[in-house]
Design a protein around this motif. Sequence first.
Motif, PDB file in Angstrom:
ATOM      1  N   MET A  99       0.827  -1.198   0.000  1.00 32.02           N
ATOM      2  CA  MET A  99       0.000   0.000   0.000  1.00 32.02           C
ATOM      3  C   MET A  99       0.867   1.256   0.000  1.00 32.02           C
ATOM      4  O   MET A  99       0.549   2.240  -0.669  1.00 32.02           O
ATOM      5  CB  MET A  99      -0.932   0.000   1.221  1.00 32.02           C
TER       6      MET A  99
ATOM      7  N   ARG B 181      -7.349  -6.612  -4.994  1.00 32.82           N
ATOM      8  CA  ARG B 181      -7.696  -5.193  -4.922  1.00 32.82           C
ATOM      9  C   ARG B 181      -7.779  -4.759  -3.449  1.00 32.82           C
ATOM     10  O   ARG B 181      -8.130  -5.555  -2.576  1.00 32.82           O
ATOM     11  CB  ARG B 181      -9.033  -4.936  -5.605  1.00 32.82           C
ATOM     12  N   LEU B 182      -7.501  -3.504  -3.219  1.00 36.00           N
ATOM     13  CA  LEU B 182      -7.629  -2.970  -1.868  1.00 36.00           C
ATOM     14  C   LEU B 182      -9.103  -2.891  -1.477  1.00 36.00           C
ATOM     15  O   LEU B 182      -9.965  -2.575  -2.298  1.00 36.00           O
ATOM     16  CB  LEU B 182      -7.013  -1.573  -1.796  1.00 36.00           C
TER      17      LEU B 182
ATOM     18  N   ASP C 111      -9.549  -0.111   3.647  1.00 38.35           N
ATOM     19  CA  ASP C 111      -8.107   0.148   3.526  1.00 38.35           C
ATOM     20  C   ASP C 111      -7.865   1.499   2.856  1.00 38.35           C
ATOM     21  O   ASP C 111      -7.035   2.294   3.299  1.00 38.35           O
ATOM     22  CB  ASP C 111      -7.435  -0.949   2.704  1.00 38.35           C
ATOM     23  N   ILE C 112      -8.596   1.753   1.772  1.00 31.87           N
ATOM     24  CA  ILE C 112      -8.429   3.000   1.033  1.00 31.87           C
ATOM     25  C   ILE C 112      -8.862   4.189   1.892  1.00 31.87           C
ATOM     26  O   ILE C 112      -8.196   5.229   1.931  1.00 31.87           O
ATOM     27  CB  ILE C 112      -9.214   2.960  -0.288  1.00 31.87           C
TER      28      ILE C 112
END
Length: 304
Positions: A1, A127-128, A132-133
């Motif tokens: 990340m 994929r995140l 998390d994003i």
Amino acid sequence: MRALVSAGFTPRRVREMEPTIRQLTAAHLDTALAGGPTFDFIDFASKVPIDVISTMIGVPPADRPQLRTWSQQVIARGDGDTGIPNTMRQANNALAGYYTDLVTTRRTNPTDDLTSALLAAEVDGARLQVHDIVSVLMLLDIAGNETTTKLLGNAWCAAWRNPKQRDAAWNGNIAGWVEETLRYDSPGQMAARLLTTETTLHDLTVPAGSRMLLLIGSANRDPRVFADPDRFDIGRDTTAAIPFIVGPHFCLGASLARMEARIILEELVRRLTPEFHIDMAAATRAHNPNVYGFATLPTTVTLR
């Protein structure tokens, strides 16, 4: 990340922000001065970083004042508070809700901002997740806003308290002004770390799993490294200072923060004389264990 987010902070992308930062600074300084020679320096200084980081994330201009308020509330504590106040929890939840909505919007309507890039990215083939994003965006919002604001306030106050250094800054040593402030009065005074292996430091063995608090502010005043460390001197060699930590956790936004501070101080020096005054009796500190600086800094200036 971290690798994904760092793509938004490459030297090239940071350099490309310079004209925007200078334009934003000029506009916000015009607004601050429109009300007369006295204004709150922190109110002025806080507007440029939030605009810059919001531009990178993809936050519309109309929403930025509210995000600035929430990010200030997230780090604000009352003098003597030992727990987390409700205002901090509420602001944290509001930021999380806002960025969840932004991520949801970008999922169906992607743009060229960092939020869309995180949605499109993969880590180890996956994929995140939205949470998390959202966590990354909240971190960037607060770290990319409050720390730079506090750096600017600390620089402004240090120059006022040290007339000879202020004169040197007005004579062109803006870079030294920024770097010495980062050493002398860094907005980040400490960092927490978890030891993954047994470590020996200064003849003391600390077991794996221990939590350690690294005192950055103390390291940057170490007399073994810096001569006369408690003296503010913008001409000193600060290459050994560690305001942004070192190693794998080095601050992603270090180059952006340095450039923002330099440009904002350059514009202040260009527009104002060095004979400004700070009303320290009316100034207030931000009470937070992680971000060190002023909440308000009433300043009276004279135009060139």
